[in-house]
Write a protein that holds these residues in place. Structure first.
Motif, PDB file in Angstrom:
ATOM      1  N   ALA A   1      71.139  59.147   1.396  1.00 54.76           N
ATOM      2  CA  ALA A   1      70.538  58.176   0.481  1.00 54.76           C
ATOM      3  C   ALA A   1      70.893  58.504  -0.968  1.00 54.76           C
ATOM      4  N   GLN A   2      70.788  59.770  -1.341  1.00 52.46           N
ATOM      5  CA  GLN A   2      71.069  60.185  -2.707  1.00 52.46           C
ATOM      6  C   GLN A   2      72.529  59.975  -3.077  1.00 52.46           C
ATOM      7  N   ALA A   3      73.421  60.059  -2.087  1.00 52.36           N
ATOM      8  CA  ALA A   3      74.847  59.864  -2.336  1.00 52.36           C
ATOM      9  C   ALA A   3      75.231  58.387  -2.370  1.00 52.36           C
ATOM     10  N   GLY A   4      74.298  57.511  -2.050  1.00 54.97           N
ATOM     11  CA  GLY A   4      74.576  56.082  -2.065  1.00 54.97           C
ATOM     12  C   GLY A   4      75.163  55.533  -0.791  1.00 54.97           C
ATOM     13  N   VAL A   5      75.151  56.334   0.272  1.00 56.59           N
ATOM     14  CA  VAL A   5      75.719  55.866   1.541  1.00 56.59           C
ATOM     15  C   VAL A   5      74.821  54.820   2.195  1.00 56.59           C
ATOM     16  N   LEU A   6      73.505  55.014   2.122  1.00 58.30           N
ATOM     17  CA  LEU A   6      72.592  54.117   2.825  1.00 58.30           C
ATOM     18  C   LEU A   6      72.538  52.731   2.199  1.00 58.30           C
ATOM     19  N   ASP A   7      72.651  52.647   0.885  1.00 60.87           N
ATOM     20  CA  ASP A   7      72.517  51.346   0.243  1.00 60.87           C
ATOM     21  C   ASP A   7      73.846  50.640  -0.019  1.00 60.87           C
ATOM     22  N   ALA A   8      74.967  51.331   0.159  1.00 59.35           N
ATOM     23  CA  ALA A   8      76.265  50.759  -0.211  1.00 59.35           C
ATOM     24  C   ALA A   8      76.583  49.466   0.526  1.00 59.35           C
ATOM     25  N   ALA A   9      76.237  49.404   1.799  1.00 59.89           N
ATOM     26  CA  ALA A   9      76.645  48.262   2.622  1.00 59.89           C
ATOM     27  C   ALA A   9      75.500  47.293   2.878  1.00 59.89           C
ATOM     28  N   LEU A  10      74.633  47.132   1.884  1.00 57.34           N
ATOM     29  CA  LEU A  10      73.570  46.131   1.940  1.00 57.34           C
ATOM     30  C   LEU A  10      73.711  45.201   0.734  1.00 57.34           C
ATOM     31  N   PRO A  11      73.145  44.000   0.796  1.00 57.86           N
ATOM     32  CA  PRO A  11      73.312  43.040  -0.305  1.00 57.86           C
ATOM     33  C   PRO A  11      72.774  43.551  -1.634  1.00 57.86           C
ATOM     34  N   GLN A  12      73.380  43.108  -2.713  1.00 56.38           N
ATOM     35  CA  GLN A  12      72.914  43.489  -4.040  1.00 56.38           C
ATOM     36  C   GLN A  12      71.518  42.958  -4.323  1.00 56.38           C
ATOM     37  N   SER A  13      71.140  41.883  -3.644  1.00 52.89           N
ATOM     38  CA  SER A  13      69.824  41.279  -3.867  1.00 52.89           C
ATOM     39  C   SER A  13      68.677  42.209  -3.480  1.00 52.89           C
ATOM     40  N   VAL A  14      68.960  43.215  -2.633  1.00 54.32           N
ATOM     41  CA  VAL A  14      67.918  44.162  -2.233  1.00 54.32           C
ATOM     42  C   VAL A  14      68.216  45.563  -2.761  1.00 54.32           C
ATOM     43  N   GLY A  15      69.087  45.641  -3.744  1.00 54.24           N
ATOM     44  CA  GLY A  15      69.401  46.935  -4.335  1.00 54.24           C
ATOM     45  C   GLY A  15      70.582  47.635  -3.720  1.00 54.24           C
ATOM     46  N   GLY A  16      71.342  46.931  -2.903  1.00 55.50           N
ATOM     47  CA  GLY A  16      72.501  47.530  -2.258  1.00 55.50           C
ATOM     48  C   GLY A  16      73.772  47.394  -3.072  1.00 55.50           C
ATOM     49  N   GLY A  17      74.860  47.907  -2.502  1.00 51.90           N
ATOM     50  CA  GLY A  17      76.147  47.872  -3.191  1.00 51.90           C
ATOM     51  C   GLY A  17      76.943  46.616  -2.966  1.00 51.90           C
TER      52      GLY A  17
END
Length: 357
Positions: free
Chosen positions: A46-62
């Motif tokens: 999570a801290q490295a950005g792996v968990l959020d990278a492949a989710l929509p930007q609308s929910v805080g993803g990459g």
């Protein structure tokens, strides 16, 4: 289609591999059949950005999507890493992001992206009746029923549950406090659970999205299986270059070379069918037939490669303390998740029979 991986896929896979190579060790994995969730590793991803990278930007993803998620899952398979990326991100968070609202995203997705929470998904396999039923209760729903061997259920903070309603099915969100969870031990980990509901109040409904969830989950299983069998073959080839019998390297024996060659073809078949199905699904194209084909190869080829790896390793291949055994049991578990090869053949037959002439 172009099977070349995008720069984002390569970068995300490379980052994931570096983290997992550094942090997934025999001490972390523990004895065979134990664990199943490495909370510090989940937080590190999570801290490295792996968990959020492949989710929509609308929910805080990459802003990336399914193809990038598959790249991450392949690396998780290569490391047999005990993290619930498939259920929490590829299925759970992605479904809430697509079919939920901002309130649900804040409550269900944000804690996952921080590495604080885990989501589990209770879906029946193809052709299996729903284990849960839902009844309207005022402006909400109450669910009753049970399902065994729910992946990641033993340590989940929230559940997505598919339940039968009058005239169809819907997927509901439930907090951990509303669910009775009995931890279960599967072939490789103690991470699954018997999930029981008795008039449990659902937080919200995502609608009739079970089939889409099942397709995404099946693709995710194929991606993870690709990583498992690819790494198992690499370990086996390396062993064949070192192990001697009768004064010769076993890799020089024709029978061994043939089995390794067959395993290589199987791995490439898993890779080809996975990316074809994942691409079609990510583009919003009809993909049920391609997903079933990919799962057939993930199951059938996964079975063959896993057994080849054990046979070439000989006695150490069945030692539960040996690294290879983790790949064998991981491949066997993934082989049957969402239906084995025979079930996929039956599903393909139904799809082809229903197709226009």
């Amino acid at each position: 289609m172009d099977f070349t991986l995008s720069e984002a896929q390569q970068d995300l896979a490379s980052l994931t591999r570096r983290i997992l190579t550094d942090k997934v060790t025999p001490d972390v994995l523990g004895p065979h059949g134990s664990g199943g969730f490495d909370a510090p590793l989940w937080t590190s991803l999570a801290q490295a950005g792996v968990l959020d990278a492949a989710l929509p930007q609308s929910v805080g993803g990459g802003g990336f999507g399914l193809l990038e998620q598959c790249s991450v899952l392949a690396e998780i398979g290569r490391a047999v890493a005990p993290v619930p990326y498939l259920t929490s991100v590829v299925m759970g968070a992605a479904a809430v992001a697509e079919f939920g609202d901002g309130r649900l995203a804040e409550r269900w997705i944000v804690p996952v992206l921080r590495g604080d929470h885990v989501l589990a998904v209770a879906l029946p396999d193809y052709g299996v009746p729903c284990g849960f039923t839902a009844e309207a209760d005022g402006d909400g729903w109450r669910l009753t029923g049970a399902q065994t061997a729910v992946p990641s259920g033993a340590f989940a903070h929230g559940f997505l549950v598919e339940a039968a309603i009058d005239g169809g099915r819907q997927v509901f969100l439930l907090d951990r406090d509303a669910v009775t969870v009995s931890p279960q031990r599967t072939v490789d980990h103690a991470d699954a659970a018997l999930v029981e509901l008795s008039g449990a109040k659902a937080t919200a409904s995502l609608g009739d999205v079970g089939e889409g969830l099942r397709l995404r989950g099946t693709i995710g299983v194929c991606a993870q299986q690709l990583g498992v069998v690819e790494r198992a073959l690499e370990l086996t080839a390396a062993y064949a270059r070192e192990r001697k019998q009768f004064g010769h390297l076993i890799g020089s024996f024709q029978a061994v070379r043939q089995r390794l060659a067959d395993a290589y073809i199987d791995v490439e078949a898993v890779r080809l069918t996975l990316w074809q199905a994942a691409w079609r699904l990510s583009e919003g194209l009809p993909a049920a037939e391609e997903v079933a084909t990919a799962k057939f190869w993930a199951a059938e080829a996964g079975h063959r490669v896993a057994h080849t790896a054990v046979h070439v390793h000989g006695g150490v291949g069945i030692d539960v303390d040996h690294t290879l055994h983790r790949y064998f049991v991981a491949a066997k578990r993934l082989e049957f998740t969402f239906g084995g090869a025979t079930a996929q053949l039956g599903g393909l037959g139904d799809l082809l029979a229903a197709a226009p002439a």
